[in-house]
Design an enzyme around this catalytic site. Structure first.
Site, PDB file in Angstrom:
ATOM      1  N   GLN B 130       0.829  -1.206   0.000  1.00 52.62           N
ATOM      2  CA  GLN B 130       0.000   0.000   0.000  1.00 52.62           C
ATOM      3  C   GLN B 130       0.864   1.257   0.000  1.00 52.62           C
ATOM      4  O   GLN B 130       1.481   1.583   1.014  1.00 52.62           O
ATOM      5  CB  GLN B 130      -0.873  -0.031   1.275  1.00 52.62           C
ATOM      6  CG  GLN B 130      -1.777   1.157   1.461  1.00 52.62           C
ATOM      7  CD  GLN B 130      -2.426   1.122   2.838  1.00 52.62           C
ATOM      8  OE1 GLN B 130      -1.862   0.594   3.789  1.00 52.62           O
ATOM      9  NE2 GLN B 130      -3.613   1.690   2.943  1.00 52.62           N
ATOM     10  N   GLY B 131       0.906   1.952  -1.121  1.00 50.48           N
ATOM     11  CA  GLY B 131       1.709   3.171  -1.197  1.00 50.48           C
ATOM     12  C   GLY B 131       0.886   4.391  -0.833  1.00 50.48           C
ATOM     13  O   GLY B 131       0.435   5.133  -1.709  1.00 50.48           O
ATOM     14  N   GLU B 247      -9.320  -1.242   5.692  1.00 47.69           N
ATOM     15  CA  GLU B 247      -8.122  -1.420   6.507  1.00 47.69           C
ATOM     16  C   GLU B 247      -8.463  -1.388   7.994  1.00 47.69           C
ATOM     17  O   GLU B 247      -8.051  -2.241   8.751  1.00 47.69           O
ATOM     18  CB  GLU B 247      -7.095  -0.331   6.192  1.00 47.69           C
ATOM     19  CG  GLU B 247      -5.835  -0.451   7.060  1.00 47.69           C
ATOM     20  CD  GLU B 247      -4.735   0.525   6.667  1.00 47.69           C
ATOM     21  OE1 GLU B 247      -5.015   1.493   5.951  1.00 47.69           O
ATOM     22  OE2 GLU B 247      -3.590   0.290   7.082  1.00 47.69           O
ATOM     23  N   SER B 378      -4.362   7.243  12.974  1.00 49.55           N
ATOM     24  CA  SER B 378      -4.065   7.271  14.412  1.00 49.55           C
ATOM     25  C   SER B 378      -5.354   7.396  15.220  1.00 49.55           C
ATOM     26  O   SER B 378      -6.405   7.751  14.683  1.00 49.55           O
ATOM     27  CB  SER B 378      -3.157   8.456  14.722  1.00 49.55           C
ATOM     28  OG  SER B 378      -3.878   9.657  14.531  1.00 49.55           O
ATOM     29  N   GLU B 380      -6.204   9.610  17.172  1.00 48.41           N
ATOM     30  CA  GLU B 380      -6.700  10.985  17.113  1.00 48.41           C
ATOM     31  C   GLU B 380      -7.476  11.218  15.815  1.00 48.41           C
ATOM     32  O   GLU B 380      -8.537  11.853  15.817  1.00 48.41           O
ATOM     33  CB  GLU B 380      -5.522  11.967  17.229  1.00 48.41           C
ATOM     34  CG  GLU B 380      -4.873  11.986  18.612  1.00 48.41           C
ATOM     35  CD  GLU B 380      -4.022  10.754  18.940  1.00 48.41           C
ATOM     36  OE1 GLU B 380      -3.643  10.015  17.993  1.00 48.41           O
ATOM     37  OE2 GLU B 380      -3.751  10.504  20.119  1.00 48.41           O
TER      38      GLU B 380
END
Lengths: 365, 400
Positions: B130-131, B247, B378, B380
């Site tokens: 995954q780029g 994901e 993240s 957050e």
């Protein structure tokens, strides 16, 4: 939200619209301000009973609908939203459960139809001190006389019959004791949450084997687990409502030229509350479903639900006050009602510490 | 669960059971060699099992049969899963192709793209990476700068990607590139290119836990065919967001143990800390925190089950995955911290015979676990998403 049957959906929808129309939080406020002796509005309770809510777990032969605990939980969730005060939990769930699970045919005939109609109030009288310690019972039965003191009995002033835990011949047993039996005296408790509760003392009250329920300590635990799951459902409704009201405030209260809900410090706390409410809902619905399925892991699932729900309602009720700021501190605002109800409900039938310990003991650590 | 009962399903179960018995190599029983490094040097048994499952499409059971998937209903897929578990067989078809890229391409790809790329995923032949992230585009992913120039029938790509898991073993990359510098989100495209080309260089990144599957990827005049542009030019952000949902739902699946085959945490505590006369963990402070973690984990699992039941017939992950990632990853981190505390000094070994494999694993797991609340969006960023998309609060980060 659990996947519901058609009957359950209808029941929930009926409860939702009745609560909105007939029993908003203003109704609770009015009841509190009136100083209602019983801690609930009798006319409202009669309406609830007429809709069949007092008989949701009661078998059809005794006038109930036998829809089960998840169904009753749906109603409690809706009434919990607006803090509707009624004997639904204490009697239609708690008292009724004890009699359904442990009652003789004669005991069931004597009480279940009346409970289903809302005409009689039954309630559990199991605690004896400031904490829920159902295995520590000082009340005794000796020579056909029951003596002891029970504390924080929900709807204790309204009750027609008490389900009393007492030690007889070295073992814990449950007895049905009519509220008007000689030797029974009750004292109204004025609690912060304004709901009906009493301390009840039993002084040489005559009891016989015909008053005893079958099942002893196991019946007591089984009954308590049903009450714990039921109050968790009520707490879920109240906590969800407290959160929604708070979220609405975040979207409307303007400071520094913008709605306060645009501040990340508040957004992330709101996201945390939402997450905890989702986790709690799962635990509560799983516990109620397990009871309906008579699953072997009911005790641990119930302790999970009560502990998780207690933590979440605790958090949300505190945040409701904090995020509302000064207005949340005023009696004119509803935030205080939710805060007070949260602590009373947390303490009822075992607080978070009680249920965490119980969960671990069941699992062997 | 009405869709569990049927006699057809029972017949199917019998069929799967027979097939697994006939095809699963006994030597692999109870193993899970799906770690990237091991997968890269497969044994003949592993190859045989991968090919067998791949030919049935059962590694991707609900994907359409026409592209090499199993074409099964979700009830049938659960049967396959159950039978694999019963035989202690692992699913040899995995990786990012299965978890994220495949479902996204099935939704957004052209017929030709699906025909080309999906079947090799179902057969476990092609490893994808995954780029997405770049040194300057982490939480603010849409700030990415890797540039793709339009050269008619292909793009020429220049830039740097980072945190690319498994890039050193990957065959292909699904990549976000900038095709318009005048706009932020609307200037991003989603392209596919082979990793086996001159313009692609990968470099593994050692982490605080030691070696890791994460890489830096340097793109110097790397080439991507135009036919491998997924979705419209400058329309890659929508696809990326969808892929990130896949994901997140994948990253939250982590279960109750500390890792594969680990002891339950309460068992560890009883062994290392001891018990009192009532059989309770002797350290009451630890016990309370541990119970809390165990109970929260259970509520988390109940929520995963509830989400599944509620989504019956609608298998795509929704907004709830954002709640799930934060709830799950924070609990796992807490559990890792507790394992270390339970083991005391024995839980701080880096290597050597003075420490059990479990103890060494606890240290590495604890350190690597710090990544859980960083990667895949993240904590957050997840909280931003919950407050914006689910709770409807105003967006200050313009993260879309």
């Amino acid at each position: 939200m659990a996947v519901l049957t058609e009957e359950q959906s209808m029941l929930r929808d009926a409860a939702k619209s009745w609560v909105q129309e007939k029993s908003p939080v203003t109704a609770f406020r009015k009841m509190r301000d009136s100083g209602a002796e019983l801690g609930y509005d009798v006319a409202a309770w009669n309406e609830m009973a007429e809709m069949g809510w007092a008989g949701v777990i009661i078998p059809e032969e005794y006038g109930g609908s036998d829809f089960g605990y998840l169904s009753l939980g749906l109603v409690l969730e809706e009434t919990g939203r607006t803090l509707t005060a009624s004997p639904l939990l204490a009697s239609a769930l708690g008292g009724a459960s004890a009699i359904i699970l442990g009652g003789s045919d004669a005991q069931k005939s004597a009480w279940l139809s009346k409970i289903a109609e809302g005409a009689a109030i039954a309630t559990l009288a199991v605690d004896e001190g400031p904490h829920h310690r159902p295995d520590k019972v000082a009340t005794t039965v000796s020579g056909g006389k029951l003596s002891g003191k029970k504390t924080f009995v929900l709807e204790g002033m309204a009750a027609n019959v008490f389900v009393v835990s007492a030690v007889s011949g070295g073992a814990v047993e449950l007895y049905l004791v009519a509220a008007d039996a000689p030797g029974v005296t009750r004292t109204k408790l004025n609690l912060a949450d304004s709901r009906g509760a009493a301390n009840v003392s039993f002084d040489n009250v005559a009891v016989s084997d015909a008053d005893k329920l079958t099942g002893g300590a196991a019946l007591l635990e089984k009954t308590l687990d049903r009450a714990r799951a039921g109050i968790s459902a009520e707490m879920l409704g109240a906590a969800v409502q407290a959160f929604e009201v708070t979220l609405d405030y975040l979207k409307t209260r303007v400071q520094f030229g913008q709605v306060i809900g645009s501040f990340q410090a508040l957004q992330h706390r709101a996201a945390k509350m939402f997450t905890e409410l989702e986790l709690s809902r799962s635990a509560v619905e799983a516990a109620l479903t397990a009871i309906d399925n008579d699953a072997p892991d009911v005790p641990e699932l119930v302790s999970l639900a009560k502990a998780k729900m207690g933590d979440t309602f605790h958090l949300v009720s505190n945040e409701m006050v904090q995020m509302h700021g000064g207005i949340g501190m005023t009696d004119a605002h509803d935030a205080g009602f939710y805060l007070k109800r949260a602590r009373a409900a947390e303490a009822a039938f075992g607080n978070q510490a009680f249920h965490r310990d119980r969960y671990a003991r069941i699992q062997g650590y | 669960m009405a869709d569990f009962g049927g006699t057809d399903l029972e017949a199917f179960r019998g069929e799967v059971r027979t097939w697994v018995e006939a095809n699963f190599p006994a030597a692999l029983k109870g193993k899970n060699p799906m770690q990237v490094e091991e997968r890269n040097t497969p044994t003949p048994d592993m190859e045989a099992w991968r090919k067998a499952v791949g030919s049935k499409g059962w590694g991707t059971p609900t994907w359409p049969k026409e592209y090499g998937g199993g074409g099964l209903s979700s009830a049938e897929a659960r049967v396959v899963q159950g039978e694999f578990a019963r035989a202690r067989a692992y699913n040899p078809i995995g990786g990012m192709g299965v978890m994220m890229f495949g479902p996204t391409l099935l939704e957004y790809g052209t017929e030709a793209q699906k025909q080309e790329h999906i079947p090799p995923i179902c057969r476990g032949e092609i490893a994808w990476c995954q780029g997405f992230s770049e040194p300057g585009a982490g939480s603010d992913l849409a700030g990415l700068q890797t540039k793709a120039e339009d050269k008619g029938d292909h793009f020429v790509i220049n830039g740097q990607k980072i945190w690319t898991s498994g890039a050193q073993w990957a065959d292909w990359c699904f990549c976000l590139v900038r095709t318009d510098t005048s706009k932020k989100h609307e200037g991003i495209s989603f392209v596919l290119f082979t990793m086996h080309q001159k313009g692609v260089e990968t470099r593994p990144i050692p982490l605080i836990a030691g070696s890791s599957p994460f890489c830096e990827v340097f793109l110097t005049d790397a080439l991507a065919d135009k036919k491998n542009l997924v979705g419209p030019l400058n329309g890659g952000w929508t696809i990326a967001k969808r892929l990130l949902q896949h994901e997140r739902s994948g990253l939250t699946g982590a279960g109750g143990g500390l890792g594969s085959g680990g002891k339950p945490i309460e068992q560890l505590a009883k062994e290392y800390v001891g018990v009192d006369e009532e059989g309770r963990i002797a350290d009451s402070d630890l016990r309370t925190r541990l119970i809390n973690n165990v109970m929260n984990m259970r509520a988390f699992q109940q929520t995963a089950v509830r989400a599944m039941v509620e989504a019956r017939g609608n298998a795509s992950p929704g907004n709830t995955t954002s709640i799930m990632k934060n709830a799950g990853t924070s609990l796992i981190q807490e559990r890792h911290e507790m394992a270390l505390e339970i083991m005391g000094h024995q839980g701080l070994g880096w290597e050597g015979d003075d420490f059990s494999a479990e103890e060494l694993g606890a240290v590495r797991g604890w350190l690597f676990g710090k990544a859980f609340t960083i990667f895949g969006g993240s904590s957050e960023v997840q909280s931003n998403i919950v407050s914006k998309r689910i709770l409807g609060l105003p967006d200050l980060t313009q993260s879309k």
